[in-house]
Design a protein around this motif. Sequence first.
Motif, PDB file in Angstrom:
ATOM      1  N   ALA A  87       0.867  -1.178   0.000  1.00  0.00           N
ATOM      2  CA  ALA A  87       0.000   0.000   0.000  1.00  0.00           C
ATOM      3  C   ALA A  87       0.898   1.220   0.000  1.00  0.00           C
ATOM      4  O   ALA A  87       1.925   1.236   0.675  1.00  0.00           O
ATOM      5  CB  ALA A  87      -0.896   0.002   1.235  1.00  0.00           C
ATOM      6  N   GLY A  88       0.538   2.231  -0.776  1.00  0.00           N
ATOM      7  CA  GLY A  88       1.371   3.416  -0.843  1.00  0.00           C
ATOM      8  C   GLY A  88       0.750   4.490  -1.702  1.00  0.00           C
ATOM      9  O   GLY A  88      -0.450   4.486  -1.950  1.00  0.00           O
ATOM     10  N   GLU A  89       1.597   5.391  -2.181  1.00  0.00           N
ATOM     11  CA  GLU A  89       1.128   6.507  -2.988  1.00  0.00           C
ATOM     12  C   GLU A  89       2.023   6.679  -4.209  1.00  0.00           C
ATOM     13  O   GLU A  89       3.226   6.446  -4.146  1.00  0.00           O
ATOM     14  CB  GLU A  89       1.118   7.792  -2.169  1.00  0.00           C
ATOM     15  CG  GLU A  89       2.483   8.150  -1.628  1.00  0.00           C
ATOM     16  CD  GLU A  89       2.451   9.290  -0.637  1.00  0.00           C
ATOM     17  OE1 GLU A  89       2.370  10.441  -1.084  1.00  0.00           O
ATOM     18  OE2 GLU A  89       2.526   9.004   0.562  1.00  0.00           O
ATOM     19  N   VAL A  90       1.423   7.075  -5.316  1.00  0.00           N
ATOM     20  CA  VAL A  90       2.177   7.313  -6.542  1.00  0.00           C
ATOM     21  C   VAL A  90       2.937   8.625  -6.384  1.00  0.00           C
ATOM     22  O   VAL A  90       2.369   9.661  -6.045  1.00  0.00           O
ATOM     23  CB  VAL A  90       1.239   7.399  -7.770  1.00  0.00           C
ATOM     24  CG1 VAL A  90       1.994   7.773  -9.020  1.00  0.00           C
ATOM     25  CG2 VAL A  90       0.505   6.084  -7.963  1.00  0.00           C
ATOM     26  N   VAL A  91       4.271   8.572  -6.620  1.00  0.00           N
ATOM     27  CA  VAL A  91       5.087   9.772  -6.491  1.00  0.00           C
ATOM     28  C   VAL A  91       5.652  10.235  -7.824  1.00  0.00           C
ATOM     29  O   VAL A  91       6.077  11.380  -7.955  1.00  0.00           O
ATOM     30  CB  VAL A  91       6.251   9.583  -5.470  1.00  0.00           C
ATOM     31  CG1 VAL A  91       5.703   9.428  -4.083  1.00  0.00           C
ATOM     32  CG2 VAL A  91       7.134   8.427  -5.839  1.00  0.00           C
ATOM     33  N   GLU A  92       5.657   9.346  -8.826  1.00  0.00           N
ATOM     34  CA  GLU A  92       6.167   9.718 -10.139  1.00  0.00           C
ATOM     35  C   GLU A  92       5.495   8.856 -11.189  1.00  0.00           C
ATOM     36  O   GLU A  92       5.291   7.659 -10.981  1.00  0.00           O
ATOM     37  CB  GLU A  92       7.688   9.516 -10.181  1.00  0.00           C
ATOM     38  CG  GLU A  92       8.362  10.090 -11.399  1.00  0.00           C
ATOM     39  CD  GLU A  92       9.879   9.940 -11.311  1.00  0.00           C
ATOM     40  OE1 GLU A  92      10.491   9.954 -12.378  1.00  0.00           O
ATOM     41  OE2 GLU A  92      10.424   9.816 -10.210  1.00  0.00           O
ATOM     42  N   GLN A  93       5.164   9.480 -12.330  1.00  0.00           N
ATOM     43  CA  GLN A  93       4.481   8.754 -13.394  1.00  0.00           C
ATOM     44  C   GLN A  93       5.043   9.206 -14.728  1.00  0.00           C
ATOM     45  O   GLN A  93       5.260  10.390 -14.946  1.00  0.00           O
ATOM     46  CB  GLN A  93       2.991   9.027 -13.328  1.00  0.00           C
ATOM     47  CG  GLN A  93       2.187   8.312 -14.369  1.00  0.00           C
ATOM     48  CD  GLN A  93       0.688   8.540 -14.187  1.00  0.00           C
ATOM     49  OE1 GLN A  93       0.254   9.166 -13.236  1.00  0.00           O
ATOM     50  NE2 GLN A  93      -0.075   8.038 -15.115  1.00  0.00           N
TER      51      GLN A  93
END
Length: 83
Positions: free
Chosen positions: A73-79
Amino acid sequence: MKVALHTRYGGPEVVSIGDIPKPELGEHDVLIRVRAGTVNRTDCGFRSAQYFISRLFSGLLRPKNPVLGCEFAGEVVEQIGRR
């Protein structure tokens, strides 16, 4: 980047916490800052290689991919790529 890894097959004692370089992002990849992760029953099966058939997927003499865990579980930091 901190990871749970194993460089040989065996019991729980072969698992250690180590560092690996930040992965390079390819087209259509995302980088996720993981807040929580698991090492589950499937990971334990590949780590122990108790069933020889699992070595056909994970490496005959030592693990091809030493990093354990695939649930997180986490968060998108770069795409990169299409948004």
